[in-house]
Structures are given as structure tokens and as C-alpha cells.
Design a protein around this motif. Sequence first.
Motif, PDB file in Angstrom:
ATOM      1  N   ASP A  69     -36.847  27.608  17.201  1.00  0.00           N
ATOM      2  CA  ASP A  69     -36.971  26.267  17.765  1.00  0.00           C
ATOM      3  C   ASP A  69     -35.861  25.988  18.771  1.00  0.00           C
ATOM      4  OD1 ASP A  69     -38.315  23.704  17.830  1.00  0.00           O
ATOM      5  OD2 ASP A  69     -36.514  22.918  16.866  1.00  0.00           O
ATOM      6  N   THR A  70     -34.637  26.328  18.419  1.00  0.00           N
ATOM      7  CA  THR A  70     -33.479  26.061  19.286  1.00  0.00           C
ATOM      8  C   THR A  70     -33.496  26.897  20.554  1.00  0.00           C
ATOM      9  OG1 THR A  70     -32.129  25.463  17.376  1.00  0.00           O
ATOM     10  CG2 THR A  70     -30.955  26.114  19.373  1.00  0.00           C
ATOM     11  N   ASN A  71     -33.877  28.156  20.446  1.00  0.00           N
ATOM     12  CA  ASN A  71     -33.768  29.073  21.583  1.00  0.00           C
ATOM     13  C   ASN A  71     -35.023  29.202  22.444  1.00  0.00           C
ATOM     14  OD1 ASN A  71     -31.004  30.463  21.386  1.00  0.00           O
ATOM     15  ND2 ASN A  71     -31.758  30.385  19.280  1.00  0.00           N
ATOM     16  N   PHE A  72     -36.174  28.817  21.903  1.00  0.00           N
ATOM     17  CA  PHE A  72     -37.413  29.002  22.648  1.00  0.00           C
ATOM     18  C   PHE A  72     -38.245  27.720  22.755  1.00  0.00           C
ATOM     19  CE2 PHE A  72     -36.445  33.069  20.488  1.00  0.00           C
ATOM     20  CZ  PHE A  72     -36.058  33.779  21.606  1.00  0.00           C
ATOM     21  N   VAL A  73     -38.604  27.137  21.621  1.00  0.00           N
ATOM     22  CA  VAL A  73     -39.554  26.025  21.616  1.00  0.00           C
ATOM     23  C   VAL A  73     -38.974  24.761  22.254  1.00  0.00           C
ATOM     24  CG1 VAL A  73     -40.994  24.542  20.181  1.00  0.00           C
ATOM     25  CG2 VAL A  73     -40.783  26.977  19.642  1.00  0.00           C
ATOM     26  N   SER A  74     -37.824  24.307  21.802  1.00  0.00           N
ATOM     27  CA  SER A  74     -37.250  23.072  22.350  1.00  0.00           C
ATOM     28  C   SER A  74     -36.963  23.161  23.843  1.00  0.00           C
ATOM     29  CB  SER A  74     -35.991  22.673  21.574  1.00  0.00           C
ATOM     30  OG  SER A  74     -36.355  22.253  20.276  1.00  0.00           O
ATOM     31  N   PRO A  75     -36.338  24.255  24.319  1.00  0.00           N
ATOM     32  CA  PRO A  75     -36.133  24.352  25.772  1.00  0.00           C
ATOM     33  C   PRO A  75     -37.450  24.388  26.553  1.00  0.00           C
ATOM     34  CG  PRO A  75     -34.777  25.969  24.630  1.00  0.00           C
ATOM     35  CD  PRO A  75     -35.684  25.361  23.611  1.00  0.00           C
ATOM     36  N   LEU A  76     -38.452  25.073  26.006  1.00  0.00           N
ATOM     37  CA  LEU A  76     -39.745  25.134  26.683  1.00  0.00           C
ATOM     38  C   LEU A  76     -40.371  23.745  26.773  1.00  0.00           C
ATOM     39  CD1 LEU A  76     -41.944  26.984  27.928  1.00  0.00           C
ATOM     40  CD2 LEU A  76     -42.961  27.062  25.654  1.00  0.00           C
ATOM     41  N   LEU A  77     -40.354  23.006  25.672  1.00  0.00           N
ATOM     42  CA  LEU A  77     -40.924  21.661  25.677  1.00  0.00           C
ATOM     43  C   LEU A  77     -40.186  20.729  26.637  1.00  0.00           C
ATOM     44  CD1 LEU A  77     -41.727  21.207  21.884  1.00  0.00           C
ATOM     45  CD2 LEU A  77     -43.362  21.568  23.759  1.00  0.00           C
ATOM     46  N   SER A  78     -38.899  20.951  26.830  1.00  0.00           N
ATOM     47  CA  SER A  78     -38.140  20.109  27.761  1.00  0.00           C
ATOM     48  C   SER A  78     -38.548  20.364  29.218  1.00  0.00           C
ATOM     49  CB  SER A  78     -36.637  20.316  27.587  1.00  0.00           C
ATOM     50  OG  SER A  78     -36.220  21.537  28.157  1.00  0.00           O
ATOM     51  N   LEU A  79     -39.207  21.485  29.476  1.00  0.00           N
ATOM     52  CA  LEU A  79     -39.656  21.825  30.832  1.00  0.00           C
ATOM     53  C   LEU A  79     -41.100  21.385  31.107  1.00  0.00           C
ATOM     54  CD1 LEU A  79     -38.145  25.424  31.079  1.00  0.00           C
ATOM     55  CD2 LEU A  79     -37.287  23.327  32.154  1.00  0.00           C
ATOM     56  N   ASN A  80     -41.756  20.808  30.100  1.00  0.00           N
ATOM     57  CA  ASN A  80     -43.146  20.380  30.254  1.00  0.00           C
ATOM     58  C   ASN A  80     -43.276  19.388  31.405  1.00  0.00           C
ATOM     59  OD1 ASN A  80     -45.885  20.315  29.537  1.00  0.00           O
ATOM     60  ND2 ASN A  80     -45.585  18.544  28.209  1.00  0.00           N
ATOM     61  N   ARG A  81     -44.304  19.599  32.249  1.00  0.00           N
ATOM     62  CA  ARG A  81     -44.594  18.758  33.418  1.00  0.00           C
ATOM     63  C   ARG A  81     -43.499  18.827  34.478  1.00  0.00           C
ATOM     64  NH1 ARG A  81     -45.047  13.465  33.261  1.00  0.00           N
ATOM     65  NH2 ARG A  81     -46.415  13.533  35.057  1.00  0.00           N
ATOM     66  N   GLN A  82     -42.785  19.926  34.530  1.00  0.00           N
ATOM     67  CA  GLN A  82     -41.740  20.116  35.531  1.00  0.00           C
ATOM     68  C   GLN A  82     -42.115  21.284  36.446  1.00  0.00           C
ATOM     69  OE1 GLN A  82     -39.004  18.052  35.667  1.00  0.00           O
ATOM     70  NE2 GLN A  82     -40.002  16.973  33.979  1.00  0.00           N
ATOM     71  N   VAL A  83     -41.537  21.286  37.626  1.00  0.00           N
ATOM     72  CA  VAL A  83     -41.671  22.440  38.495  1.00  0.00           C
ATOM     73  C   VAL A  83     -40.640  23.454  38.023  1.00  0.00           C
ATOM     74  CG1 VAL A  83     -41.478  23.327  40.841  1.00  0.00           C
ATOM     75  CG2 VAL A  83     -42.498  21.075  40.433  1.00  0.00           C
ATOM     76  N   VAL A  84     -41.092  24.648  37.698  1.00  0.00           N
ATOM     77  CA  VAL A  84     -40.235  25.676  37.126  1.00  0.00           C
ATOM     78  C   VAL A  84     -40.302  26.934  37.986  1.00  0.00           C
ATOM     79  CG1 VAL A  84     -40.532  24.803  34.769  1.00  0.00           C
ATOM     80  CG2 VAL A  84     -42.051  26.595  35.617  1.00  0.00           C
ATOM     81  N   THR A  85     -39.353  27.815  37.751  1.00  0.00           N
ATOM     82  CA  THR A  85     -39.371  29.140  38.365  1.00  0.00           C
ATOM     83  C   THR A  85     -39.816  30.128  37.301  1.00  0.00           C
ATOM     84  OG1 THR A  85     -37.593  28.555  39.868  1.00  0.00           O
ATOM     85  CG2 THR A  85     -37.983  30.910  39.511  1.00  0.00           C
ATOM     86  N   LEU A  86     -40.834  30.912  37.630  1.00  0.00           N
ATOM     87  CA  LEU A  86     -41.326  31.946  36.725  1.00  0.00           C
ATOM     88  C   LEU A  86     -40.881  33.300  37.259  1.00  0.00           C
ATOM     89  CD1 LEU A  86     -43.111  32.834  34.310  1.00  0.00           C
ATOM     90  CD2 LEU A  86     -45.018  32.930  35.930  1.00  0.00           C
ATOM     91  N   THR A  87     -40.294  34.094  36.381  1.00  0.00           N
ATOM     92  CA  THR A  87     -39.922  35.472  36.695  1.00  0.00           C
ATOM     93  C   THR A  87     -40.632  36.353  35.675  1.00  0.00           C
ATOM     94  OG1 THR A  87     -37.749  34.694  37.401  1.00  0.00           O
ATOM     95  CG2 THR A  87     -37.983  37.057  37.045  1.00  0.00           C
ATOM     96  N   SER A  88     -41.285  37.402  36.167  1.00  0.00           N
ATOM     97  CA  SER A  88     -42.037  38.268  35.266  1.00  0.00           C
ATOM     98  C   SER A  88     -41.915  39.717  35.702  1.00  0.00           C
ATOM     99  CB  SER A  88     -43.516  37.861  35.270  1.00  0.00           C
ATOM    100  OG  SER A  88     -44.110  38.217  36.492  1.00  0.00           O
ATOM    101  N   PRO A  89     -42.255  40.653  34.812  1.00  0.00           N
ATOM    102  CA  PRO A  89     -42.245  42.065  35.193  1.00  0.00           C
ATOM    103  C   PRO A  89     -43.251  42.362  36.311  1.00  0.00           C
ATOM    104  CG  PRO A  89     -42.384  41.827  32.809  1.00  0.00           C
ATOM    105  CD  PRO A  89     -42.562  40.469  33.394  1.00  0.00           C
ATOM    106  N   THR A  90     -44.324  41.571  36.360  1.00  0.00           N
ATOM    107  CA  THR A  90     -45.320  41.708  37.416  1.00  0.00           C
ATOM    108  C   THR A  90     -44.966  40.688  38.487  1.00  0.00           C
ATOM    109  OG1 THR A  90     -46.959  42.294  35.767  1.00  0.00           O
ATOM    110  CG2 THR A  90     -47.801  41.660  37.918  1.00  0.00           C
ATOM    111  N   THR A  91     -44.365  41.130  39.559  1.00  0.00           N
ATOM    112  CA  THR A  91     -43.790  40.203  40.531  1.00  0.00           C
ATOM    113  C   THR A  91     -44.814  39.292  41.209  1.00  0.00           C
ATOM    114  OG1 THR A  91     -43.873  41.904  42.246  1.00  0.00           O
ATOM    115  CG2 THR A  91     -41.812  41.692  40.996  1.00  0.00           C
ATOM    116  N   ARG A  92     -46.095  39.594  41.101  1.00  0.00           N
ATOM    117  CA  ARG A  92     -47.083  38.718  41.740  1.00  0.00           C
ATOM    118  C   ARG A  92     -47.138  37.334  41.097  1.00  0.00           C
ATOM    119  NH1 ARG A  92     -51.849  42.018  39.315  1.00  0.00           N
ATOM    120  NH2 ARG A  92     -52.412  40.723  37.560  1.00  0.00           N
ATOM    121  N   TYR A  93     -46.579  37.200  39.890  1.00  0.00           N
ATOM    122  CA  TYR A  93     -46.534  35.900  39.223  1.00  0.00           C
ATOM    123  C   TYR A  93     -45.251  35.133  39.532  1.00  0.00           C
ATOM    124  CZ  TYR A  93     -50.220  38.090  36.385  1.00  0.00           C
ATOM    125  OH  TYR A  93     -51.356  38.724  35.971  1.00  0.00           O
TER     126      TYR A  93
END
Length: 130
Positions: A69-93
Motif C-alpha cells: 500500500d505504501t510503496n505502490f497503491v497509495s502513490p498510484l492513487l495519488s496520480l489518478n486523473r493527472q498527466v503522468v510520464t510513463l516509462t516502459s521496456p517497450t519504448t513505444r509506450y
Amino acid sequence: MTSWVISSGNTSVTFPVAPSTITDENPIVETDFQVDGQQSVVVSEGLDVRALTLKGFFYAAGQNKAYLDTNFVSPLLSLNRQVVTLTSPTTRYNGSWMLTVKSVEEKAEGQLQRYTYNLVLKQGAAFVIL
């Protein structure tokens, strides 16, 4: 190998496990009309909003629900409805997306603690969030 990371400002979520399902929708806007005695005419007006759906789970061996909850869920929920930067192994995303957290569900199967998630990221030329 690069991990999946969603971030904005000082908040960052590095996924401990890659999403199990990735759906990349890049539809077009089109209309069609009938011409007497001929096949229909299709008019392509351009691209519609690109949507990326990520489904998976947060799990870290030997860690309890509070850690997840502390390391994944809560931070993710705090980003809801925000413009975010996505970084992935598949750079097309990689890039800027508007994040919608569709669902986060607690799962407990014996000692196995995890959260499942369903995220939708949308990409456009500009973002207006009211």
C-alpha cells in the motif's frame, strides 16, 4: 531491462511485476455514407484518442499489505486523473499520458498478499483537467 514506471513530480511508482495485460488502442475517427448504386464512401477524419490499458498486480516477495500500500497503491492513487510520464521496456509506450485508475482490488490468498489493478492511460495533443 527497464521497469514500468509511472511518475509525476516527486511521486513515482515502479511496478515490481510487469503488467500481465497491455491493450493499446489507437482508433480512427471515420464516417461513411451511401452513394446510390455504388459502394459506400468512407471518410477518415484522423486519429481518435489513443488509450493504453494496463492490468496486472502488485506483489513483492516477503512483503506485507502495508508495504504494498505504501510503496505502490497509495502513490498510484495519488496520480489518478493527472498527466503522468510513463516509462516502459517497450519504448513505444513512453511519453505523457493522462492516468485513470479504474480499479485497485485487494487480494489475499493465504499468506500471499497482493493488489490487482486496472489502469487506463490516454494520450492526446493536449490535456485539460478540470
